[in-house]
Design an enzyme around this catalytic site. Structure first.
Site, PDB file in Angstrom:
ATOM      1  N   HIS A 128       0.841  -1.193   0.000  1.00  0.00           N
ATOM      2  CA  HIS A 128       0.000   0.000   0.000  1.00  0.00           C
ATOM      3  C   HIS A 128       0.881   1.250   0.000  1.00  0.00           C
ATOM      4  O   HIS A 128       2.105   1.161   0.187  1.00  0.00           O
ATOM      5  CB  HIS A 128      -0.946   0.016   1.211  1.00  0.00           C
ATOM      6  CG  HIS A 128      -0.255  -0.079   2.535  1.00  0.00           C
ATOM      7  ND1 HIS A 128       0.458   0.940   3.090  1.00  0.00           N
ATOM      8  CD2 HIS A 128      -0.148  -1.108   3.405  1.00  0.00           C
ATOM      9  CE1 HIS A 128       0.953   0.568   4.234  1.00  0.00           C
ATOM     10  NE2 HIS A 128       0.616  -0.683   4.464  1.00  0.00           N
TER      11      HIS A 128
HETATM   12  P1  TYD Z   1      -1.690  -2.627   7.447  1.00  0.00           P
HETATM   13  O1  TYD Z   1      -1.259  -1.201   7.536  1.00  0.00           O
HETATM   14  O2  TYD Z   1      -2.357  -3.057   6.173  1.00  0.00           O
HETATM   15  O3  TYD Z   1      -0.471  -3.603   7.751  1.00  0.00           O
HETATM   16  P2  TYD Z   1       0.884  -3.856   6.944  1.00  0.00           P
HETATM   17  O4  TYD Z   1       1.091  -2.729   6.007  1.00  0.00           O
HETATM   18  O5  TYD Z   1       1.929  -3.920   7.989  1.00  0.00           O
HETATM   19  O6  TYD Z   1       0.775  -5.156   6.238  1.00  0.00           O
HETATM   20  O7  TYD Z   1      -2.650  -2.935   8.689  1.00  0.00           O
HETATM   21  C1  TYD Z   1      -3.127  -4.247   8.967  1.00  0.00           C
HETATM   22  C2  TYD Z   1      -4.382  -4.107   9.795  1.00  0.00           C
HETATM   23  O8  TYD Z   1      -4.095  -3.498  11.050  1.00  0.00           O
HETATM   24  C3  TYD Z   1      -5.469  -3.272   9.127  1.00  0.00           C
HETATM   25  O9  TYD Z   1      -6.722  -3.891   9.390  1.00  0.00           O
HETATM   26  C4  TYD Z   1      -5.405  -1.951   9.853  1.00  0.00           C
HETATM   27  C5  TYD Z   1      -4.877  -2.314  11.211  1.00  0.00           C
HETATM   28  N1  TYD Z   1      -4.044  -1.256  11.797  1.00  0.00           N
HETATM   29  C6  TYD Z   1      -4.518  -0.506  12.852  1.00  0.00           C
HETATM   30  O10 TYD Z   1      -5.653  -0.695  13.327  1.00  0.00           O
HETATM   31  N2  TYD Z   1      -3.724   0.460  13.386  1.00  0.00           N
HETATM   32  C7  TYD Z   1      -2.471   0.706  12.911  1.00  0.00           C
HETATM   33  O11 TYD Z   1      -1.755   1.603  13.430  1.00  0.00           O
HETATM   34  C8  TYD Z   1      -1.998  -0.076  11.807  1.00  0.00           C
HETATM   35  C9  TYD Z   1      -0.644   0.160  11.217  1.00  0.00           C
HETATM   36  C10 TYD Z   1      -2.808  -1.040  11.273  1.00  0.00           C
END
Ligand code: TYD
Length: 142
Positions: free
Chosen positions: A57
């Protein structure tokens, strides 16, 4: 070339202060001093299974610093025009990632911990999760 100040050239590995000590080393990070943003949030990835990929992302407005607190992993950065892969393995190094950069994390070593300092609280509206939508926002014509 990206018509934006948010390019791969802006995303660099920052060498953080390190106080070497036979009792164990110490590193510290002050917002707006060692990194060019205020720290509003800290999150970390851990217990990452072998072969897993994270990220996938971009953020619209968020600034981040990504640190391998333990072990190692790769961060693939992409500004829509160019890509670069950064291997992080030292807890005194942080990868500064500006807004509008697509990132993917992979190649996690066993037991690795990825800590991220972020300039804002979590906001799902700040994400581009679709790569084509991201490229369109970047003005990239395919
Ligand atoms: P995501 O940012 O997609 O994780 P990564 O990029 O590390 O693979 O987040 C994964 C899940 O966690 C998504 O449902 C959103 C949640 N999340 C939060 O609730 N708070 C946060 O600070 C972060 C980074 C993610």
């Amino acid at each position: 070339m990206p018509q934006s100040k948010f390019t791969l050239d802006t995303c660099n590995v920052i060498t953080l202060p390190k106080i070497s000590d036979p009792r164990g080393n110490l590193t510290f990070i002050e917002g707006n001093n060692h990194i060019p943003f205020d720290i509003k949030r800290v999150y970390y990835l851990y217990d990452v299974p072998g072969g897993a990929e994270r990220g996938g992302h971009a953020h619209k407005d968020l600034y981040q610093l990504i640190i391998a607190m333990s072990g190692s992993f790769d961060v693939l950065l992409d500004d829509g025009y160019h890509k670069k892969r950064v291997h992080l393995s030292r807890s005194y190094n942080g990868l500064y990632v500006c807004p509008m950069i697509w990132r993917e994390l992979d190649n996690f070593s066993s037991g690795s911990v990825c800590m991220v300092l972020a300039s804002n609280c979590y906001d799902e509206n700040d994400y581009y999760r679709d790569y084509d939508e991201y490229l369109a926002a970047r003005g990239v014509t395919k």
